[in-house]
Design a protein around this motif. Structure first.
Motif, PDB file in Angstrom:
ATOM      1  N   UNK A 197       0.311  17.950  -5.603  1.00 16.25           N
ATOM      2  CA  UNK A 197       0.806  18.270  -6.932  1.00 16.25           C
ATOM      3  C   UNK A 197      -0.216  17.869  -7.995  1.00 16.25           C
ATOM      4  N   UNK A 198      -0.984  16.806  -7.720  1.00 15.62           N
ATOM      5  CA  UNK A 198      -2.021  16.398  -8.672  1.00 15.62           C
ATOM      6  C   UNK A 198      -3.026  17.529  -8.904  1.00 15.62           C
ATOM      7  N   UNK A 199      -3.357  18.261  -7.853  1.00 17.89           N
ATOM      8  CA  UNK A 199      -4.319  19.353  -7.967  1.00 17.89           C
ATOM      9  C   UNK A 199      -3.689  20.592  -8.591  1.00 17.89           C
ATOM     10  N   UNK A 200      -2.445  20.902  -8.208  1.00 16.61           N
ATOM     11  CA  UNK A 200      -1.776  22.088  -8.733  1.00 16.61           C
ATOM     12  C   UNK A 200      -1.553  21.997 -10.237  1.00 16.61           C
ATOM     13  N   UNK A 201      -1.173  20.808 -10.713  1.00 20.38           N
ATOM     14  CA  UNK A 201      -0.862  20.641 -12.133  1.00 20.38           C
ATOM     15  C   UNK A 201      -2.072  20.250 -12.961  1.00 20.38           C
ATOM     16  N   UNK A 202      -3.027  19.561 -12.344  1.00 21.16           N
ATOM     17  CA  UNK A 202      -4.158  19.054 -13.109  1.00 21.16           C
ATOM     18  C   UNK A 202      -5.148  20.114 -13.531  1.00 21.16           C
ATOM     19  N   UNK A 203      -5.262  21.193 -12.741  1.00 23.28           N
ATOM     20  CA  UNK A 203      -6.209  22.244 -13.089  1.00 23.28           C
ATOM     21  C   UNK A 203      -7.632  21.746 -13.216  1.00 23.28           C
ATOM     22  N   UNK A 204      -8.006  20.809 -12.356  1.00 23.52           N
ATOM     23  CA  UNK A 204      -9.360  20.264 -12.406  1.00 23.52           C
ATOM     24  C   UNK A 204      -9.472  18.990 -13.212  1.00 23.52           C
ATOM     25  N   UNK A 205      -8.449  18.671 -13.997  1.00 25.27           N
ATOM     26  CA  UNK A 205      -8.457  17.429 -14.761  1.00 25.27           C
ATOM     27  C   UNK A 205      -7.749  16.333 -13.978  1.00 25.27           C
ATOM     28  N   UNK A 206      -8.209  15.089 -14.082  1.00 29.26           N
ATOM     29  CA  UNK A 206      -7.585  14.005 -13.310  1.00 29.26           C
ATOM     30  C   UNK A 206      -6.191  13.683 -13.828  1.00 29.26           C
ATOM     31  N   UNK A 207      -5.261  13.497 -12.913  1.00 31.49           N
ATOM     32  CA  UNK A 207      -3.911  13.059 -13.251  1.00 31.49           C
ATOM     33  C   UNK A 207      -3.759  11.599 -12.856  1.00 31.49           C
ATOM     34  N   UNK A 208      -3.044  10.865 -13.655  1.00 32.71           N
ATOM     35  CA  UNK A 208      -2.786   9.456 -13.359  1.00 32.71           C
ATOM     36  C   UNK A 208      -1.498   9.348 -12.545  1.00 32.71           C
ATOM     37  N   UNK A 209      -1.573   8.691 -11.399  1.00 37.07           N
ATOM     38  CA  UNK A 209      -0.411   8.515 -10.531  1.00 37.07           C
ATOM     39  C   UNK A 209       0.043   7.060 -10.577  1.00 37.07           C
ATOM     40  N   UNK A 210       1.345   6.858 -10.783  1.00 34.25           N
ATOM     41  CA  UNK A 210       1.939   5.525 -10.759  1.00 34.25           C
ATOM     42  C   UNK A 210       2.984   5.488  -9.658  1.00 34.25           C
ATOM     43  N   UNK A 211       2.825   4.582  -8.712  1.00 33.54           N
ATOM     44  CA  UNK A 211       3.771   4.461  -7.604  1.00 33.54           C
ATOM     45  C   UNK A 211       4.959   3.624  -8.071  1.00 33.54           C
ATOM     46  N   UNK A 212       6.114   4.277  -8.239  1.00 32.65           N
ATOM     47  CA  UNK A 212       7.312   3.587  -8.701  1.00 32.65           C
ATOM     48  C   UNK A 212       8.074   2.930  -7.562  1.00 32.65           C
ATOM     49  N   UNK A 213       7.976   3.521  -6.381  1.00 34.66           N
ATOM     50  CA  UNK A 213       8.703   2.967  -5.226  1.00 34.66           C
ATOM     51  C   UNK A 213       7.966   3.328  -3.943  1.00 34.66           C
ATOM     52  N   UNK A 214       7.844   2.348  -3.067  1.00 35.14           N
ATOM     53  CA  UNK A 214       7.224   2.530  -1.751  1.00 35.14           C
ATOM     54  C   UNK A 214       8.110   1.766  -0.782  1.00 35.14           C
ATOM     55  N   UNK A 215       8.853   2.483   0.070  1.00 34.89           N
ATOM     56  CA  UNK A 215       9.938   1.832   0.787  1.00 34.89           C
ATOM     57  C   UNK A 215      10.197   2.523   2.119  1.00 34.89           C
ATOM     58  N   UNK A 216      10.902   1.835   3.007  1.00 29.56           N
ATOM     59  CA  UNK A 216      11.512   2.432   4.191  1.00 29.56           C
ATOM     60  C   UNK A 216      12.995   2.549   3.872  1.00 29.56           C
ATOM     61  N   UNK A 217      13.470   3.768   3.703  1.00 28.26           N
ATOM     62  CA  UNK A 217      14.777   3.985   3.114  1.00 28.26           C
ATOM     63  C   UNK A 217      15.727   4.721   4.055  1.00 28.26           C
ATOM     64  N   UNK A 218      17.017   4.599   3.757  1.00 27.40           N
ATOM     65  CA  UNK A 218      18.024   5.386   4.452  1.00 27.40           C
ATOM     66  C   UNK A 218      17.853   6.856   4.070  1.00 27.40           C
TER      67      UNK A 218
END
Length: 247
Positions: A87-108
């Motif tokens: 999605x970073x590439x599809x939306x960025x159009x060559x411009x860098x997108x900043x990604x923030x990880x809000x949750x990293x989990x093993x979930x139900x």
């Protein structure tokens, strides 16, 4: 002794029954679904259970709901953003997108991930929630689930290892998957439907709850094995998604 089949969530079973009825022409594409009371009676289920399944069907683009009109059956399969790119590439159009990880989990499993990753109620799966920003504005909220670790190790052990720790720098799970499986026969299937942000997602994206948005879903498979299921919420003003063929 035969292996015990994994228990499926009732809403997932109901979802599949309705999809099968659509495929069999009981509810033909383009037609209006019966009213909730009639549909619940036809299927022999409660209205609360039916409503859960209908919400999931609407999120996946199987049906559309319009006030004053009712629920309309869409043509299957849905066509959406079919190019397997982060999605970073599809939306960025060559411009860098900043990604923030809000949750990293093993979930139900949720109803969505259980349906598309063929999960049982006992499964626990990797789940990431990532906020993507462009030009200082929140453009996408990504919610991504991977298959269980034991299933991943059979088809893509590199991804199983990569998902154990938070990515550095932060990124979407799909980006990690594509890097790990670049030599494999990956296939994607997607839908894009209209939605609203709602209270929780509105807060995460810094927008009003009633802001119009696109809800894009994507399921990625290695051959016939589903390895990733994702929801991408794109508020109004986000760059358009390119519509291209699946890899």
């Amino acid at each position: 002794m035969a292996a015990r089949q994994p228990q499926r969530r009732p809403v997932v079973v109901l979802y599949e029954r309705i999809v099968e009825a659509i495929q069999q022409g009981i509810y033909p594409p383009g037609s209006l679904m019966p009213s909730e009371p009639k549909l619940a009676a036809d299927l022999g289920v409660s209205r609360p259970a039916l409503r859960e399944a209908l919400i999931l069907l609407q999120e996946d683009g199987v049906i559309d709901a319009r006030r004053g009109v009712g629920r309309t059956v869409n043509h299957l399969p849905q066509r959406g953003f079919e190019q397997l790119r982060p999605m970073e590439q599809l939306l960025g159009g060559g411009r860098p997108m900043r990604a923030t990880l809000l949750r990293h989990d093993i979930a139900e499993p949720t109803d969505f991930s259980a349906q598309h990753l063929l999960l049982s109620v006992k499964d626990r799966v990797p789940f990431w929630e990532v906020l993507l920003e462009l030009d200082g504005l929140a453009r996408c909220l990504a919610q991504e689930w991977a298959a269980p670790q034991d299933a991943l190790r059979k088809v893509l052990p590199e991804l199983a290892d990569a998902l154990r720790e938070p990515p550095q720098p932060p990124s979407s799970m799909l980006k990690v998957l594509l890097e790990a499986g670049r030599e494999l026969p990956l296939r994607g299937a997607s839908t894009v439907v209209a939605s609203m942000l709602g209270q929780r997602r509105g807060r995460q994206l810094g927008r009003d709850a009633d802001t119009p948005a696109l809800l894009a879903t994507q399921v990625v498979r290695v051959g016939s094995v589903p390895v990733l299921a994702a929801k991408y919420l794109l508020p109004s003003g986000t760059p358009a998604l390119p519509i291209m063929q699946a890899r």
